[in-house]
Design a protein around this motif. Sequence first.
Motif, PDB file in Angstrom:
ATOM      1  N   THR A   2       4.778 -14.521  14.239  1.00 45.12           N
ATOM      2  CA  THR A   2       5.428 -13.224  14.072  1.00 45.12           C
ATOM      3  C   THR A   2       6.709 -13.374  13.265  1.00 45.12           C
ATOM      4  O   THR A   2       7.462 -14.329  13.437  1.00 45.12           O
ATOM      5  CB  THR A   2       5.756 -12.618  15.454  1.00 45.12           C
ATOM      6  N   ILE A   3       6.968 -12.411  12.404  1.00 40.65           N
ATOM      7  CA  ILE A   3       8.210 -12.357  11.633  1.00 40.65           C
ATOM      8  C   ILE A   3       9.369 -12.208  12.614  1.00 40.65           C
ATOM      9  O   ILE A   3       9.290 -11.421  13.559  1.00 40.65           O
ATOM     10  CB  ILE A   3       8.160 -11.173  10.636  1.00 40.65           C
ATOM     11  N   ALA A   4      10.450 -12.921  12.384  1.00 37.68           N
ATOM     12  CA  ALA A   4      11.581 -12.944  13.315  1.00 37.68           C
ATOM     13  C   ALA A   4      12.810 -12.268  12.713  1.00 37.68           C
ATOM     14  O   ALA A   4      12.907 -12.078  11.495  1.00 37.68           O
ATOM     15  CB  ALA A   4      11.911 -14.397  13.680  1.00 37.68           C
ATOM     16  N   VAL A   5      13.757 -11.955  13.578  1.00 42.71           N
ATOM     17  CA  VAL A   5      15.043 -11.409  13.142  1.00 42.71           C
ATOM     18  C   VAL A   5      15.679 -12.402  12.168  1.00 42.71           C
ATOM     19  O   VAL A   5      15.664 -13.613  12.393  1.00 42.71           O
ATOM     20  CB  VAL A   5      15.957 -11.163  14.359  1.00 42.71           C
ATOM     21  N   PRO A  10       8.081  -9.127   4.743  1.00 42.69           N
ATOM     22  CA  PRO A  10       7.049  -9.214   3.710  1.00 42.69           C
ATOM     23  C   PRO A  10       6.774  -7.839   3.097  1.00 42.69           C
ATOM     24  O   PRO A  10       6.656  -6.849   3.814  1.00 42.69           O
ATOM     25  CB  PRO A  10       5.815  -9.711   4.463  1.00 42.69           C
ATOM     26  N   ASP A  11       6.704  -7.791   1.783  1.00 39.46           N
ATOM     27  CA  ASP A  11       6.383  -6.535   1.119  1.00 39.46           C
ATOM     28  C   ASP A  11       4.900  -6.241   1.312  1.00 39.46           C
ATOM     29  O   ASP A  11       4.091  -7.130   1.598  1.00 39.46           O
ATOM     30  CB  ASP A  11       6.725  -6.620  -0.369  1.00 39.46           C
ATOM     31  N   PHE A  12       4.540  -4.987   1.190  1.00 38.69           N
ATOM     32  CA  PHE A  12       3.148  -4.572   1.259  1.00 38.69           C
ATOM     33  C   PHE A  12       2.966  -3.321   0.416  1.00 38.69           C
ATOM     34  O   PHE A  12       3.938  -2.656   0.051  1.00 38.69           O
ATOM     35  CB  PHE A  12       2.696  -4.313   2.702  1.00 38.69           C
ATOM     36  N   GLU A  13       1.724  -3.026   0.135  1.00 37.53           N
ATOM     37  CA  GLU A  13       1.343  -1.815  -0.593  1.00 37.53           C
ATOM     38  C   GLU A  13       0.137  -1.238   0.131  1.00 37.53           C
ATOM     39  O   GLU A  13      -0.936  -1.845   0.134  1.00 37.53           O
ATOM     40  CB  GLU A  13       0.991  -2.186  -2.029  1.00 37.53           C
ATOM     41  N   LEU A  14       0.323  -0.089   0.790  1.00 39.14           N
ATOM     42  CA  LEU A  14      -0.723   0.528   1.591  1.00 39.14           C
ATOM     43  C   LEU A  14      -0.849   2.005   1.250  1.00 39.14           C
ATOM     44  O   LEU A  14       0.122   2.627   0.811  1.00 39.14           O
ATOM     45  CB  LEU A  14      -0.400   0.378   3.087  1.00 39.14           C
ATOM     46  N   LYS A  15      -2.006   2.574   1.498  1.00 36.09           N
ATOM     47  CA  LYS A  15      -2.230   4.010   1.297  1.00 36.09           C
ATOM     48  C   LYS A  15      -1.843   4.764   2.575  1.00 36.09           C
ATOM     49  O   LYS A  15      -2.133   4.313   3.686  1.00 36.09           O
ATOM     50  CB  LYS A  15      -3.704   4.301   0.989  1.00 36.09           C
ATOM     51  N   ASN A  16      -1.203   5.919   2.374  1.00 37.59           N
ATOM     52  CA  ASN A  16      -0.886   6.758   3.529  1.00 37.59           C
ATOM     53  C   ASN A  16      -2.044   7.726   3.802  1.00 37.59           C
ATOM     54  O   ASN A  16      -3.082   7.668   3.134  1.00 37.59           O
ATOM     55  CB  ASN A  16       0.444   7.493   3.345  1.00 37.59           C
ATOM     56  N   GLN A  17      -1.848   8.608   4.766  1.00 38.38           N
ATOM     57  CA  GLN A  17      -2.908   9.535   5.175  1.00 38.38           C
ATOM     58  C   GLN A  17      -3.278  10.540   4.084  1.00 38.38           C
ATOM     59  O   GLN A  17      -4.280  11.227   4.197  1.00 38.38           O
ATOM     60  CB  GLN A  17      -2.533  10.252   6.477  1.00 38.38           C
ATOM     61  N   HIS A  18      -2.492  10.617   3.011  1.00 38.92           N
ATOM     62  CA  HIS A  18      -2.797  11.513   1.897  1.00 38.92           C
ATOM     63  C   HIS A  18      -3.312  10.751   0.671  1.00 38.92           C
ATOM     64  O   HIS A  18      -3.460  11.325  -0.408  1.00 38.92           O
ATOM     65  CB  HIS A  18      -1.551  12.315   1.520  1.00 38.92           C
ATOM     66  N   ARG A 103      -1.347  -9.096   9.403  1.00 40.36           N
ATOM     67  CA  ARG A 103      -1.318 -10.565   9.426  1.00 40.36           C
ATOM     68  C   ARG A 103      -0.010 -11.093   8.849  1.00 40.36           C
ATOM     69  O   ARG A 103       0.552 -12.060   9.355  1.00 40.36           O
ATOM     70  CB  ARG A 103      -2.496 -11.139   8.649  1.00 40.36           C
ATOM     71  N   ALA A 104       0.486 -10.470   7.776  1.00 41.98           N
ATOM     72  CA  ALA A 104       1.736 -10.923   7.150  1.00 41.98           C
ATOM     73  C   ALA A 104       2.901 -10.843   8.120  1.00 41.98           C
ATOM     74  O   ALA A 104       3.838 -11.642   8.044  1.00 41.98           O
ATOM     75  CB  ALA A 104       2.029 -10.091   5.895  1.00 41.98           C
ATOM     76  N   TYR A 105       2.853  -9.892   9.044  1.00 44.32           N
ATOM     77  CA  TYR A 105       3.914  -9.734  10.047  1.00 44.32           C
ATOM     78  C   TYR A 105       3.601 -10.469  11.343  1.00 44.32           C
ATOM     79  O   TYR A 105       4.404 -10.461  12.273  1.00 44.32           O
ATOM     80  CB  TYR A 105       4.176  -8.248  10.314  1.00 44.32           C
TER      81      TYR A 105
END
Length: 152
Positions: A2-5, A10-18, A103-105
């Motif tokens: 898990t990513i820690a304080v 990590p950057d990401f590119e995801l589609k939203n509900q629209h 997974r990245a997080y």
Amino acid sequence: MTIAVGDKAPDFELKNQHGQTVRLADFRGEKNVVLLFYPFAFTGVCTGELCALRDELPSFQNDDVQLLAVSNDSPFTLRVFAEKEGLDYPLLSDFWPHGEASRAYGVFAEDKGCAVRGTFVIDKEGVVRWTIVNGLPDARDLSEYAKALQAL
């Protein structure tokens, strides 16, 4: 893991509900981000958590903060879910490649095929400043997010 304080988010590119593309990097230098991973739309605990955020939205989405909620559902499912529950903030689909952002997080449960309940408060520079990860059945406490945001 898990990513820690203190880690760079990590950057990401995801589609939203629209169907619009949302990148974490789009908020860098502009807004703090509350990044919330949840297992699935239309399930009891998830619906309760996301509706509680809806009811307190000005605390989590305003001129200084952006709320991003991520699940492994398809964008089509997320659109119906958002409309049914009146969710007026970005629901992001980590559907394909399945679980890549989760997974990245470090919050993807391989044995379940979905994200666990992970929340990350990310500052304007893209650094994780607060995090909590709960198991699938355990709802999170929104007041803890608010405290973390106030500390920024």
